[in-house]
Design a protein around this motif. Sequence first.
Motif, PDB file in Angstrom:
ATOM      1  N   ALA A  75      31.352 -28.260  10.268  1.00 30.17           N
ATOM      2  CA  ALA A  75      30.992 -27.190  11.196  1.00 30.17           C
ATOM      3  C   ALA A  75      32.230 -26.490  11.725  1.00 30.17           C
ATOM      4  CB  ALA A  75      30.163 -27.770  12.336  1.00 30.17           C
ATOM      5  N   ARG A  76      33.265 -27.220  11.969  1.00 28.24           N
ATOM      6  CA  ARG A  76      34.497 -26.596  12.444  1.00 28.24           C
ATOM      7  C   ARG A  76      35.089 -25.672  11.371  1.00 28.24           C
ATOM      8  NH1 ARG A  76      37.293 -31.908  15.263  1.00 28.24           N
ATOM      9  NH2 ARG A  76      36.150 -31.777  17.276  1.00 28.24           N
ATOM     10  N   SER A  77      35.056 -26.110  10.115  1.00 33.95           N
ATOM     11  CA  SER A  77      35.577 -25.262   9.031  1.00 33.95           C
ATOM     12  C   SER A  77      34.774 -23.976   8.923  1.00 33.95           C
ATOM     13  CB  SER A  77      35.520 -26.012   7.697  1.00 33.95           C
ATOM     14  OG  SER A  77      36.347 -27.155   7.750  1.00 33.95           O
ATOM     15  N   ASP A  78      33.447 -24.087   8.985  1.00 33.29           N
ATOM     16  CA  ASP A  78      32.606 -22.892   8.940  1.00 33.29           C
ATOM     17  C   ASP A  78      32.921 -21.962  10.105  1.00 33.29           C
ATOM     18  OD1 ASP A  78      31.440 -23.895   6.682  1.00 33.29           O
ATOM     19  OD2 ASP A  78      29.646 -24.690   7.724  1.00 33.29           O
ATOM     20  N   ALA A  79      33.139 -22.540  11.278  1.00 35.01           N
ATOM     21  CA  ALA A  79      33.455 -21.720  12.446  1.00 35.01           C
ATOM     22  C   ALA A  79      34.808 -21.046  12.279  1.00 35.01           C
ATOM     23  CB  ALA A  79      33.434 -22.589  13.704  1.00 35.01           C
ATOM     24  N   ARG A 110      30.065 -15.719  13.602  1.00 32.27           N
ATOM     25  CA  ARG A 110      31.079 -16.590  14.220  1.00 32.27           C
ATOM     26  C   ARG A 110      30.496 -17.418  15.355  1.00 32.27           C
ATOM     27  NH1 ARG A 110      34.909 -15.082  18.105  1.00 32.27           N
ATOM     28  NH2 ARG A 110      33.008 -14.207  19.073  1.00 32.27           N
ATOM     29  N   ASP A 111      29.706 -16.798  16.211  1.00 32.74           N
ATOM     30  CA  ASP A 111      29.108 -17.521  17.353  1.00 32.74           C
ATOM     31  C   ASP A 111      28.168 -18.627  16.866  1.00 32.74           C
ATOM     32  OD1 ASP A 111      30.473 -15.854  19.008  1.00 32.74           O
ATOM     33  OD2 ASP A 111      28.751 -14.520  19.406  1.00 32.74           O
ATOM     34  N   ALA A 112      27.422 -18.389  15.818  1.00 29.73           N
ATOM     35  CA  ALA A 112      26.523 -19.415  15.287  1.00 29.73           C
ATOM     36  C   ALA A 112      27.310 -20.593  14.722  1.00 29.73           C
ATOM     37  CB  ALA A 112      25.621 -18.800  14.197  1.00 29.73           C
ATOM     38  N   ALA A 113      28.422 -20.311  14.078  1.00 27.45           N
ATOM     39  CA  ALA A 113      29.251 -21.379  13.525  1.00 27.45           C
ATOM     40  C   ALA A 113      29.847 -22.237  14.647  1.00 27.45           C
ATOM     41  CB  ALA A 113      30.351 -20.775  12.659  1.00 27.45           C
ATOM     42  N   VAL A 114      30.276 -21.594  15.719  1.00 36.30           N
ATOM     43  CA  VAL A 114      30.815 -22.351  16.853  1.00 36.30           C
ATOM     44  C   VAL A 114      29.722 -23.221  17.478  1.00 36.30           C
ATOM     45  CG1 VAL A 114      31.785 -22.128  19.163  1.00 36.30           C
ATOM     46  CG2 VAL A 114      32.628 -20.671  17.315  1.00 36.30           C
ATOM     47  N   ALA A 115      28.498 -22.687  17.571  1.00 35.97           N
ATOM     48  CA  ALA A 115      27.392 -23.455  18.140  1.00 35.97           C
ATOM     49  C   ALA A 115      27.086 -24.666  17.277  1.00 35.97           C
ATOM     50  CB  ALA A 115      26.168 -22.569  18.283  1.00 35.97           C
TER      51      ALA A 115
END
Length: 396
Positions: free
Chosen positions: A146-150, A181-186
């Motif tokens: 998830a961090r990589s995607d964000a 970007r916001d969805a990846a951070v979530a």
Amino acid sequence: MNYGQPTFGSDDHLALPGEGRSNRRWWIIGAAILAVLIVIGAYFAMSGGKKDGAATAAAGGGKTEQLPTVSVAIPGRQASARIISATGSLAARREMPIGVAGEGGMVTRVLVEPGQWVGAGQVLATVDRAVQTQTGASLAAQVNVARSDAAIAQSELDRAQALVNRGFISKADLERKAATRDAAVARVRVAQAQLAEQNARTGRLDIRAPAAGLVLTRSVEPGMVISSGSGTLFRMAKGGEMEMRAQLSEADLVGLPLGVSAQVVPVGGDTAFSGEVWQVSPVIDPQTRQGIARIALSYNPALKPGGFASATIRRGSTDLPQLPNSAIQSDTKGNFVYVVGDGNKVVRRAVKLGEVSDNGVAIAEGLAGTERVVLSAGAFLNAGQKIKPVLQKTQG
């Protein structure tokens, strides 16, 4: 002359033969009767004198009667501590039952023994966590994904912002990339929360002490499979503090203040442990008419929870009559003393005893302190007996 012929005259008495002897006999009989009458008269005279003397002695009996001399005293009233005696059981003041907080599993290690002191949060036993460890590793990997995607989403957003100013990309595309970007951070935050939850579950597999204290019991061994329904595995006394739960009558509980001192002696020992009443039960058992006074005690190895003990509670002080032990009598009817009543006659008075000290015995009930009380020889007296009292001073 004619001899032997009687001579008769008008005034002469005819003397018959044997008449002299008959007269003497009657004189003797009369004298004997007179003597008997004299003796009888003397006897009655003497008897009458004795009766008069006895009557005179009876009339003056108060002067010649011998009365026992008995020492008496007026006890007055002195300050005396009110002592309440009680029995009860020993227990932990704050007992902490410890069981399984998590999902459980097979116990791998037990790290403590009864009687051992432990700190707050210390591990008491561990449960196998092989499955939970793998689950945690999987969730940790998802966090990294998830961090990589964000991070990729953030890079694309940064490039889009540089191009929008040149007109190569519309503002709508920029907004879509910001949302990505916001969805990846979530998703990163969700993965982190899942990992934290799993770590917490894994941590709950350890059986830990909720507070510092003394381990009292242990009912778990390595190899046991435990769960939330396994019940209590350990019992602890918080801080090692103990107490005695003294059973008191309803009358003794009324007005018993908190903080009064007490002495507790466990059964089988002769050592007294100091404590104080820290709680008085607000409820009375309707069957026994008793309540509980809880006496706080510091830790000592001789104080074993579940044991039996006796206690003496000092409930302030009050003014009570004090008498020496010799003045107290007892029989099947109870304790009593003899007091001097009207006419110096002894009267039995039932009493209730209080504290026994070096000064004597406190009389809780039965005496006002102004009576003349027999100090000794009470065992040789009877109620109603008249005595000669000798007043003595009591030690104040």
